[in-house]
Write a protein that holds these residues in place. Sequence first.
Motif, PDB file in Angstrom:
ATOM      1  N   ALA A  95      46.645  14.011  33.644  1.00 29.99           N
ATOM      2  CA  ALA A  95      45.326  14.276  34.790  1.00 29.99           C
ATOM      3  C   ALA A  95      46.087  13.260  36.165  1.00 29.99           C
ATOM      4  O   ALA A  95      45.667  13.683  37.117  1.00 29.99           O
ATOM      5  CB  ALA A  95      44.050  14.183  34.419  1.00 29.99           C
ATOM      6  N   ARG A  96      46.109  11.894  35.659  1.00 32.34           N
ATOM      7  CA  ARG A  96      46.280  11.085  36.954  1.00 32.34           C
ATOM      8  C   ARG A  96      47.738  11.071  37.689  1.00 32.34           C
ATOM      9  O   ARG A  96      47.501  11.157  38.356  1.00 32.34           O
ATOM     10  CB  ARG A  96      45.907   9.590  35.955  1.00 32.34           C
ATOM     11  CG  ARG A  96      44.948   9.321  35.442  1.00 32.34           C
ATOM     12  CD  ARG A  96      44.364   8.112  35.686  1.00 32.34           C
ATOM     13  NE  ARG A  96      42.564   8.128  34.708  1.00 32.34           N
ATOM     14  CZ  ARG A  96      42.154   7.601  34.755  1.00 32.34           C
ATOM     15  NH1 ARG A  96      42.996   6.581  33.276  1.00 32.34           N
ATOM     16  NH2 ARG A  96      41.106   7.650  34.308  1.00 32.34           N
ATOM     17  N   HIS A  97      48.719  12.109  37.077  1.00 36.05           N
ATOM     18  CA  HIS A  97      50.061  12.474  37.574  1.00 36.05           C
ATOM     19  C   HIS A  97      49.747  13.299  38.293  1.00 36.05           C
ATOM     20  O   HIS A  97      50.293  14.259  38.525  1.00 36.05           O
ATOM     21  CB  HIS A  97      50.876  11.968  36.645  1.00 36.05           C
ATOM     22  CG  HIS A  97      51.301  11.250  36.498  1.00 36.05           C
ATOM     23  ND1 HIS A  97      50.489   9.864  35.235  1.00 36.05           N
ATOM     24  CD2 HIS A  97      52.069  10.139  37.487  1.00 36.05           C
ATOM     25  CE1 HIS A  97      50.976   8.867  35.356  1.00 36.05           C
ATOM     26  NE2 HIS A  97      52.787   8.419  36.504  1.00 36.05           N
ATOM     27  N   GLN A  98      48.430  14.320  38.326  1.00 31.58           N
ATOM     28  CA  GLN A  98      48.082  15.631  38.924  1.00 31.58           C
ATOM     29  C   GLN A  98      49.233  16.783  37.608  1.00 31.58           C
ATOM     30  O   GLN A  98      50.025  17.766  38.889  1.00 31.58           O
ATOM     31  CB  GLN A  98      48.373  15.511  40.418  1.00 31.58           C
ATOM     32  CG  GLN A  98      47.184  14.454  41.223  1.00 31.58           C
ATOM     33  CD  GLN A  98      45.888  14.827  40.490  1.00 31.58           C
ATOM     34  OE1 GLN A  98      45.876  15.742  41.344  1.00 31.58           O
ATOM     35  NE2 GLN A  98      45.856  13.896  40.491  1.00 31.58           N
ATOM     36  N   ASP A  99      48.974  16.981  36.781  1.00 36.09           N
ATOM     37  CA  ASP A  99      49.680  17.561  36.024  1.00 36.09           C
ATOM     38  C   ASP A  99      48.585  18.171  34.940  1.00 36.09           C
ATOM     39  O   ASP A  99      48.860  17.764  33.458  1.00 36.09           O
ATOM     40  CB  ASP A  99      51.244  16.650  35.325  1.00 36.09           C
ATOM     41  CG  ASP A  99      51.714  17.553  34.469  1.00 36.09           C
ATOM     42  OD1 ASP A  99      51.801  19.722  34.130  1.00 36.09           O
ATOM     43  OD2 ASP A  99      52.790  17.213  33.485  1.00 36.09           O
ATOM     44  N   ARG A 100      48.494  19.165  35.874  1.00 32.49           N
ATOM     45  CA  ARG A 100      47.269  20.476  34.846  1.00 32.49           C
ATOM     46  C   ARG A 100      47.769  21.351  33.657  1.00 32.49           C
ATOM     47  O   ARG A 100      46.884  21.168  32.779  1.00 32.49           O
ATOM     48  CB  ARG A 100      46.829  21.157  36.412  1.00 32.49           C
ATOM     49  CG  ARG A 100      45.222  21.831  35.230  1.00 32.49           C
ATOM     50  CD  ARG A 100      44.730  22.704  36.528  1.00 32.49           C
ATOM     51  NE  ARG A 100      44.140  22.250  36.862  1.00 32.49           N
ATOM     52  CZ  ARG A 100      42.619  21.872  36.880  1.00 32.49           C
ATOM     53  NH1 ARG A 100      42.271  22.094  35.547  1.00 32.49           N
ATOM     54  NH2 ARG A 100      41.917  21.371  37.761  1.00 32.49           N
ATOM     55  N   ALA A 101      48.384  21.717  33.939  1.00 31.71           N
ATOM     56  CA  ALA A 101      49.275  22.431  32.872  1.00 31.71           C
ATOM     57  C   ALA A 101      49.219  21.363  31.645  1.00 31.71           C
ATOM     58  O   ALA A 101      49.093  21.448  30.951  1.00 31.71           O
ATOM     59  CB  ALA A 101      51.033  23.254  33.221  1.00 31.71           C
ATOM     60  N   THR A 102      50.124  20.149  31.349  1.00 25.44           N
ATOM     61  CA  THR A 102      50.630  19.280  30.720  1.00 25.44           C
ATOM     62  C   THR A 102      49.115  19.107  30.608  1.00 25.44           C
ATOM     63  O   THR A 102      48.689  18.743  28.865  1.00 25.44           O
ATOM     64  CB  THR A 102      51.327  18.162  31.041  1.00 25.44           C
ATOM     65  OG1 THR A 102      52.633  18.827  31.004  1.00 25.44           O
ATOM     66  CG2 THR A 102      51.432  17.000  29.557  1.00 25.44           C
ATOM     67  N   ALA A 103      48.151  18.428  31.060  1.00 28.23           N
ATOM     68  CA  ALA A 103      46.495  17.501  30.489  1.00 28.23           C
ATOM     69  C   ALA A 103      46.048  19.293  29.770  1.00 28.23           C
ATOM     70  O   ALA A 103      44.896  18.916  28.722  1.00 28.23           O
ATOM     71  CB  ALA A 103      46.420  17.441  31.640  1.00 28.23           C
ATOM     72  N   THR A 104      46.535  20.256  30.447  1.00 26.17           N
ATOM     73  CA  THR A 104      45.539  21.109  29.375  1.00 26.17           C
ATOM     74  C   THR A 104      45.867  21.549  28.380  1.00 26.17           C
ATOM     75  O   THR A 104      45.235  21.673  27.543  1.00 26.17           O
ATOM     76  CB  THR A 104      45.100  22.714  30.890  1.00 26.17           C
ATOM     77  OG1 THR A 104      45.027  21.731  31.554  1.00 26.17           O
ATOM     78  CG2 THR A 104      44.265  23.555  29.342  1.00 26.17           C
ATOM     79  N   ARG A 105      47.176  21.235  27.965  1.00 24.00           N
ATOM     80  CA  ARG A 105      48.224  21.828  27.024  1.00 24.00           C
ATOM     81  C   ARG A 105      46.966  20.266  25.836  1.00 24.00           C
ATOM     82  O   ARG A 105      47.832  21.285  24.792  1.00 24.00           O
ATOM     83  CB  ARG A 105      49.201  21.553  27.195  1.00 24.00           C
ATOM     84  CG  ARG A 105      50.182  21.901  25.677  1.00 24.00           C
ATOM     85  CD  ARG A 105      51.374  22.251  25.628  1.00 24.00           C
ATOM     86  NE  ARG A 105      52.523  20.596  26.500  1.00 24.00           N
ATOM     87  CZ  ARG A 105      52.361  19.677  26.024  1.00 24.00           C
ATOM     88  NH1 ARG A 105      51.937  19.507  24.872  1.00 24.00           N
ATOM     89  NH2 ARG A 105      53.182  19.174  26.843  1.00 24.00           N
ATOM     90  N   LEU A 106      47.652  19.768  26.351  1.00 25.36           N
ATOM     91  CA  LEU A 106      47.175  18.986  25.622  1.00 25.36           C
ATOM     92  C   LEU A 106      45.851  18.602  25.494  1.00 25.36           C
ATOM     93  O   LEU A 106      45.517  17.821  23.769  1.00 25.36           O
ATOM     94  CB  LEU A 106      47.550  17.065  25.874  1.00 25.36           C
ATOM     95  CG  LEU A 106      48.788  16.945  26.314  1.00 25.36           C
ATOM     96  CD1 LEU A 106      49.683  15.654  26.879  1.00 25.36           C
ATOM     97  CD2 LEU A 106      49.980  16.636  24.449  1.00 25.36           C
TER      98      LEU A 106
END
Length: 183
Positions: free
Chosen positions: A38-49
């Motif tokens: 999320a701090r890298h603004q990667d919503r897809a990865t953050a949501t998956r995790l």
Amino acid sequence: MQLGDATATWLSPRVAENDPAALSLLGMIHLRAAVAAARHQDRATATRLLNRAEELADDLGSDENYWHTTFGPTNVVLHRLSIELDLDNVSYVVEHGRLNVDHMPQERSVSHRIDFARALSLAGHGDDAFAELRTAERTSPQLVRNNPRVRETLRDLTKQSPVTAGSRSSEVFVMAQRCRAVQ
């Protein structure tokens, strides 16, 4: 991310057996990796995790403290709120952030109150934001007074409420001074 993948592989036999310590450790690693995404603004990865951590918390069934992780359903919700704040979804945090966190360890409950106060401030709810910061400061002054997000929130609150003698904005200014947010 690599640490999370390596740990998942190493823990997979114990996770498959629903070992609570393994569920907690892997779940917390997924939460920390989600925050990093999320701090890298990667919503897809953050949501998956986050979703994977939520599955592990559901398997665990309750808030526990194996490996000093404080992992469980509540901590997943708190991380989701923090991540949504990092991804600028302030309205989500304001809508879902009013939680009872008194049963959580001090560091986790204060961290949530700071995030919630930040969201409230950004949404223009200055009095509510200040109330959250005061509660957090009463719980753990050192965590509040040394937090950059608190300083940022207090700076915003002092701009929203200019200092006048005897008003609530004076309390904001005094707290901002304690936290080194203003001179």
